[in-house]
Design a protein around this motif. Sequence first.
Motif, short mmCIF file in Angstrom:
data_model
loop_
_atom_site.label_atom_id
_atom_site.label_comp_id
_atom_site.label_asym_id
_atom_site.label_seq_id
_atom_site.Cartn_x
_atom_site.Cartn_y
_atom_site.Cartn_z
N UNK A 26 0.85 -1.21 0.00
CA UNK A 26 0.00 0.00 0.00
C UNK A 26 0.88 1.25 0.00
N UNK A 27 1.92 1.23 0.81
CA UNK A 27 2.83 2.37 0.90
C UNK A 27 3.54 2.60 -0.44
N UNK A 30 0.99 3.87 -3.02
CA UNK A 30 0.29 5.10 -2.62
C UNK A 30 -1.20 4.96 -2.44
N UNK A 31 -1.59 3.86 -1.77
CA UNK A 31 -3.01 3.72 -1.42
C UNK A 31 -3.10 3.22 0.01
N UNK A 32 -4.31 3.02 0.50
CA UNK A 32 -4.47 2.56 1.88
C UNK A 32 -4.41 1.02 1.93
N UNK A 34 -6.49 -0.82 3.35
CA UNK A 34 -7.86 -1.30 3.14
C UNK A 34 -8.13 -1.56 1.65
N UNK A 35 -7.54 -0.72 0.80
CA UNK A 35 -7.72 -0.91 -0.64
C UNK A 35 -7.02 -2.17 -1.11
N UNK A 37 -6.52 -4.79 0.74
CA UNK A 37 -7.36 -5.88 1.25
C UNK A 37 -8.55 -6.11 0.31
N UNK A 38 -9.22 -4.98 -0.07
CA UNK A 38 -10.38 -5.08 -0.96
C UNK A 38 -9.99 -5.67 -2.32
N UNK A 46 -9.34 -2.09 -9.49
CA UNK A 46 -8.47 -0.91 -9.44
C UNK A 46 -8.48 -0.11 -10.74
N UNK A 50 -3.40 2.38 -10.88
CA UNK A 50 -3.09 1.59 -9.68
C UNK A 50 -2.66 0.18 -10.07
#
Lengths: 69, 145
Positions: A26-27, A30-32, A34-35, A37-38, A46, A50
């Motif tokens: 995620x880092x 550049x996303x969270x 949670x994204x 995981x989803x 995506x 992404x």
Amino acid sequence: MSEEKIKNNIRIIRRGKVDITQDELAHFVGCTRQTIIALEKEKYNPSLSLAIKIAHILDVSIDELFTLE
Amino acid sequence: MSLKIKHSIYSLIIWFVVAIFLIILFFSGDTINTWGDNRIKTLLISALFFIGYVGNTVLWIIFRKRKNKIVKDERDDYISLKSTSAGFITTGVYIFTLTITLYIKYENAGSVPIAWVWFIAYSLFIVSYLSTSAFSLIYYYKSGK
């Protein structure tokens, strides 16, 4: 516009070939977390940018990462 | 739980409380027919609305973008867009239903008490905030939180 189901191998490649955590991925893209995981649960499709970033970090092609069901 | 989910939950709570107090204030006593004479209640309802917006501002300060921390991404934007659209439709349906109901109720009287116009004005915003937050939570839970 209907949403098509996209299957992905993010979890398999992330844990096998690259061995990074969801947080790290995620880092890097550049996303969270949670994204991520989803995405791994295939509950979110995506954007192209992404998808390219994830493919780049996991060092695979888009085709290897995503398949249209 | 992501920051955006927390934001939606707190927003839902704030506007739910505002909605409850608005309903209590508006429907207690004979407020509808004595709206113009009831200065305290009008001020209380305005204050209530102001409190709701203060709550919104506090949430915005707490959940605003921070350095080196990703607070929201494309999925949050996507869910926000979807919940705003759903909230817009819900608010439209609410206003349509309420105005038609008032029309049917007051058709023979020939006029609607002015208090209802104020109620529509206040509740419009409350329903919009409530529905957007609720839909946001629904979409987050549908897409794996």
